[in-house]
Design a protein around this motif. Structure first.
Motif, PDB file in Angstrom:
ATOM      1  N   GLN A  26      -1.991 -17.450   2.225  1.00 32.45           N
ATOM      2  CA  GLN A  26      -0.644 -18.001   2.185  1.00 32.45           C
ATOM      3  C   GLN A  26       0.218 -17.415   3.304  1.00 32.45           C
ATOM      4  O   GLN A  26       0.983 -18.129   3.955  1.00 32.45           O
ATOM      5  CB  GLN A  26       0.015 -17.723   0.813  1.00 32.45           C
ATOM      6  N   ARG A  29      -0.782 -19.108   6.535  1.00 28.40           N
ATOM      7  CA  ARG A  29      -0.231 -20.466   6.635  1.00 28.40           C
ATOM      8  C   ARG A  29       1.255 -20.436   6.984  1.00 28.40           C
ATOM      9  O   ARG A  29       1.723 -21.171   7.851  1.00 28.40           O
ATOM     10  CB  ARG A  29      -0.435 -21.222   5.317  1.00 28.40           C
ATOM     11  N   ASP A  30       1.991 -19.574   6.286  1.00 22.70           N
ATOM     12  CA  ASP A  30       3.433 -19.468   6.556  1.00 22.70           C
ATOM     13  C   ASP A  30       3.694 -18.992   7.994  1.00 22.70           C
ATOM     14  O   ASP A  30       4.593 -19.497   8.667  1.00 22.70           O
ATOM     15  CB  ASP A  30       4.088 -18.509   5.564  1.00 22.70           C
ATOM     16  N   GLY A  32       1.688 -19.453  10.553  1.00 28.30           N
ATOM     17  CA  GLY A  32       1.340 -20.571  11.434  1.00 28.30           C
ATOM     18  C   GLY A  32       2.440 -21.623  11.480  1.00 28.30           C
ATOM     19  O   GLY A  32       2.771 -22.147  12.542  1.00 28.30           O
ATOM     20  N   GLN A  33       3.023 -21.953  10.316  1.00 29.08           N
ATOM     21  CA  GLN A  33       4.131 -22.915  10.278  1.00 29.08           C
ATOM     22  C   GLN A  33       5.338 -22.386  11.050  1.00 29.08           C
ATOM     23  O   GLN A  33       6.008 -23.134  11.776  1.00 29.08           O
ATOM     24  CB  GLN A  33       4.525 -23.210   8.831  1.00 29.08           C
ATOM     25  N   GLY A  34       5.606 -21.107  10.906  1.00 26.93           N
ATOM     26  CA  GLY A  34       6.726 -20.504  11.631  1.00 26.93           C
ATOM     27  C   GLY A  34       6.527 -20.576  13.139  1.00 26.93           C
ATOM     28  O   GLY A  34       7.460 -20.880  13.888  1.00 26.93           O
ATOM     29  N   ARG A  36       4.655 -22.782  14.735  1.00 28.27           N
ATOM     30  CA  ARG A  36       4.795 -24.185  15.139  1.00 28.27           C
ATOM     31  C   ARG A  36       6.257 -24.599  15.239  1.00 28.27           C
ATOM     32  O   ARG A  36       6.664 -25.302  16.162  1.00 28.27           O
ATOM     33  CB  ARG A  36       4.042 -25.091  14.173  1.00 28.27           C
ATOM     34  N   LYS A  37       7.062 -24.180  14.270  1.00 29.07           N
ATOM     35  CA  LYS A  37       8.491 -24.506  14.304  1.00 29.07           C
ATOM     36  C   LYS A  37       9.173 -23.878  15.522  1.00 29.07           C
ATOM     37  O   LYS A  37      10.009 -24.511  16.171  1.00 29.07           O
ATOM     38  CB  LYS A  37       9.189 -24.037  13.024  1.00 29.07           C
ATOM     39  N   ARG A  39       7.729 -23.099  18.366  1.00 32.79           N
ATOM     40  CA  ARG A  39       7.289 -23.840  19.559  1.00 32.79           C
ATOM     41  C   ARG A  39       8.029 -25.170  19.680  1.00 32.79           C
ATOM     42  O   ARG A  39       8.425 -25.575  20.769  1.00 32.79           O
ATOM     43  CB  ARG A  39       5.783 -24.082  19.508  1.00 32.79           C
TER      44      ARG A  39
END
Length: 107
Positions: A26, A29-30, A32-34, A36-37, A39
């Motif tokens: 988890q 994933r968090d 990775g999302q951070g 991406r946001k 970028r």
């Protein structure tokens, strides 16, 4: 900021010890999302900066093109030829022979 392999392993061990192996997927994933946001936000900022810097440049280019076109259209020799043509059409008057001419000096 560059991290060496040893520093990355130390961070990974600290995360596993602090959060436990169950929450590790988890957290990844968090994270990775951070990333991406971040970028995406950086890309948006970059796009906005390019738009803002492009507008004045395109306006300057348009103004330069207008000046170039005006310079190409301007032909002072044509104006001189027109004036010469107009002067040639008018009859030349010899002031010494013609008393009917009234000049700036009154008689």
């Amino acid at each position: 900021m560059e991290l060496s392999l040893g520093e990355m392993l130390l961070i990974a061990v600290a995360i596993v010890v602090l959060f436990g192996p169950d929450k590790l997927p988890q957290i990844a994933r968090d994270l990775g999302q951070g990333v991406r946001k971040m970028r995406g936000a950086m890309e948006d900022v970059k796009t906005e900066i390019l738009k803002e810097t492009d507008n004045p440049i395109s306006e300057i280019k348009r103004e330069i093109d207008k000046v170039k076109q005006a310079a190409q259209d301007f032909n002072p020799m044509a104006d001189l030829d027109k004036q010469k043509f107009i002067q040639e059409d008018q009859p030349k008057v010899n002031m010494a022979e013609n008393d009917s001419h009234e000049g700036p000096v009154s008689r």
